[in-house]
Motif scaffolding. Structure first.
Motif, PDB file in Angstrom:
ATOM      1  N   ASP A  23      45.618  25.010  43.125  1.00 49.06           N
ATOM      2  CA  ASP A  23      43.833  23.937  42.081  1.00 49.06           C
ATOM      3  C   ASP A  23      42.767  24.614  42.184  1.00 49.06           C
ATOM      4  N   GLY A  24      42.521  24.297  41.469  1.00 49.74           N
ATOM      5  CA  GLY A  24      40.714  25.018  41.320  1.00 49.74           C
ATOM      6  C   GLY A  24      40.345  25.065  39.544  1.00 49.74           C
ATOM      7  N   GLN A  25      39.033  25.397  39.395  1.00 45.82           N
ATOM      8  CA  GLN A  25      38.207  25.307  38.305  1.00 45.82           C
ATOM      9  C   GLN A  25      37.764  26.577  37.921  1.00 45.82           C
ATOM     10  N   ARG A  40      40.827  31.103  28.936  1.00 46.93           N
ATOM     11  CA  ARG A  40      42.570  31.186  29.294  1.00 46.93           C
ATOM     12  C   ARG A  40      41.857  31.710  31.258  1.00 46.93           C
ATOM     13  N   VAL A  41      42.996  31.010  32.069  1.00 47.14           N
ATOM     14  CA  VAL A  41      43.244  31.199  32.988  1.00 47.14           C
ATOM     15  C   VAL A  41      44.205  32.070  33.838  1.00 47.14           C
ATOM     16  N   GLU A  42      45.261  33.156  33.966  1.00 44.77           N
ATOM     17  CA  GLU A  42      45.618  33.788  34.821  1.00 44.77           C
ATOM     18  C   GLU A  42      46.527  33.275  35.729  1.00 44.77           C
ATOM     19  N   THR A  77      50.240  31.607  32.826  1.00 46.84           N
ATOM     20  CA  THR A  77      48.722  30.910  31.664  1.00 46.84           C
ATOM     21  C   THR A  77      48.217  29.528  31.583  1.00 46.84           C
ATOM     22  N   LYS A  78      46.978  29.444  31.272  1.00 43.05           N
ATOM     23  CA  LYS A  78      46.148  27.916  31.204  1.00 43.05           C
ATOM     24  C   LYS A  78      45.473  28.467  30.281  1.00 43.05           C
ATOM     25  N   THR A  79      45.386  28.004  28.584  1.00 52.20           N
ATOM     26  CA  THR A  79      44.559  27.927  27.889  1.00 52.20           C
ATOM     27  C   THR A  79      44.308  26.578  27.726  1.00 52.20           C
ATOM     28  N   PHE A  80      42.763  26.547  27.918  1.00 44.57           N
ATOM     29  CA  PHE A  80      42.445  24.760  27.058  1.00 44.57           C
ATOM     30  C   PHE A  80      41.590  24.587  26.340  1.00 44.57           C
ATOM     31  N   LEU A 119      43.397  34.879  40.393  1.00 43.56           N
ATOM     32  CA  LEU A 119      43.518  34.854  39.605  1.00 43.56           C
ATOM     33  C   LEU A 119      42.537  35.686  38.211  1.00 43.56           C
ATOM     34  N   GLN A 120      42.644  35.014  37.181  1.00 44.33           N
ATOM     35  CA  GLN A 120      41.812  36.111  36.286  1.00 44.33           C
ATOM     36  C   GLN A 120      41.316  35.160  35.427  1.00 44.33           C
TER      37      GLN A 120
END
Length: 312
Positions: A23-25, A40-42, A77-80, A119-120
């Motif tokens: 978990d993060g921000q 985006r965060v990968e 991948t998480k795209t906001f 994390l990228q």
């Protein structure tokens, strides 16, 4: 002046276990309004090996050959989604959550290979990348060993006996080195406690005993002809010396405690198909100042980070 002032990845933990949640921000600070942003965060986990060896070693000529292997352990991948398709000036915070796979190896780095997790974060528009941020994670892997393997292949006691010659080889006497453990399975961060008993019938004194824990890595890769190649490397993980100031003694007992690192590769199971296999070996060495010999006792140990199960 660029639109993005800063981009930062914030995670609450220093070490993550395989199968746990990350978990993060993502904290994004803007100078001006950003239209149509891509945020985006990968989560990426990769392994890579490379070493050189001599090709055609049995012929009159040889040339260096490169052996390479790689593995992908995780890629999420998480795209906001941006409401209104724009972000105003100031600080913007986005939460993300990833789950590591349950069977991934630990973070590892050596001269031959590496296993890394990171994390990228990316902030971009349709035309160009505005900012990127990479944050590496420490991941502790897990492993499983059956009880029958522990009892048959990982003994608790090892004894080595050697006849030493001294006084210009006119005299000889036995030296017995006994290395014993109370248990052979440890978790990262544990203390390896063991007892060394030396039976010395030479009548000569022993000045120094060295204890060391070795990490034995078997790297597995392929050369340019797609032939499978292996390379075994022994790295000294922990070393401790004990100096004996007293004179000749027939029986000497030394109790030693070696602390393990909090993050380390776990021991590989027999059916491992990863790019490297990890084993650990505890070694005790006696050096004799009055002859050119030494006595060495080795005993394997297991480093694991999961409860023992009989079904796997």
């Amino acid at each position: 002046m660029t639109v993005v002032k800063s981009i930062e990845l914030v995670v609450p933990q220093d070490v993550y276990t395989s199968g746990s949640n990350v978990d993060g921000q993502l904290v994004l600070t803007l100078h001006n309004t950003l239209i149509d942003p891509l945020l985006r965060v990968e989560l990426i986990g990769r392994g890579y090996l490379e070493w050189n060896e001599e090709d055609n070693i049995y012929k009159d000529y040889s040339r260096p050959a490169t052996c390479v292997n790689k593995a992908d352990y995780v890629h999420r991948t998480k795209t906001f989604k941006i409401e209104g398709n724009y972000l105003g000036p100031g600080v913007h915070t986005f939460n993300f959550n990833f789950t590591l796979p349950p069977r991934v190896p630990s973070t590892f780095t050596s001269q031959v290979g590496r296993i890394s997790y990171f994390l990228q974060a990316l902030c971009a528009t349709r035309e160009l990348i505005l900012a990127k941020q990479t944050k590496y994670l420490q991941v502790q892997g897990t492993s499983v060993f059956r009880p029958d393997i522990l009892e048959s292949e990982y003994p608790l006691v090892v004894e080595v006996k050697k006849i030493l010659s001294y006084n210009c080889c006119f005299k000889s006497a036995p030296i017995t080195l006994r290395l014993s453990l109370t248990k052979n399975t440890f978790a990262p961060g544990d203390h390896v406690s063991f007892t060394t008993q030396i039976t010395n019938k030479t009548g000569k004194s022993i000045k120094k005993v060295i204890f060391a824990l070795y990490c034995i890595v078997l790297y597995k890769a392929f050369n340019l002809r797609s032939e499978r190649r292996t390379l075994e490397v022994r790295d000294e993980l922990i070393r401790q010396e004990t100096h004996l100031d007293r004179g000749a003694c027939e029986i000497t007992k030394i109790h030693t405690v070696l602390p393990l690192p909090k993050v380390m590769p776990v021991s590989s199971s027999q059916k491992s198909d990863d790019i490297m296999d990890i084993t650990y070996e505890l070694m005790s060495t006696i050096y004799f100042p009055w002859c050119m010999h030494s006595v060495v006792a080795r005993i394997p140990i297991i480093v694991r980070n999961e409860a023992l199960t009989a079904n796997e």
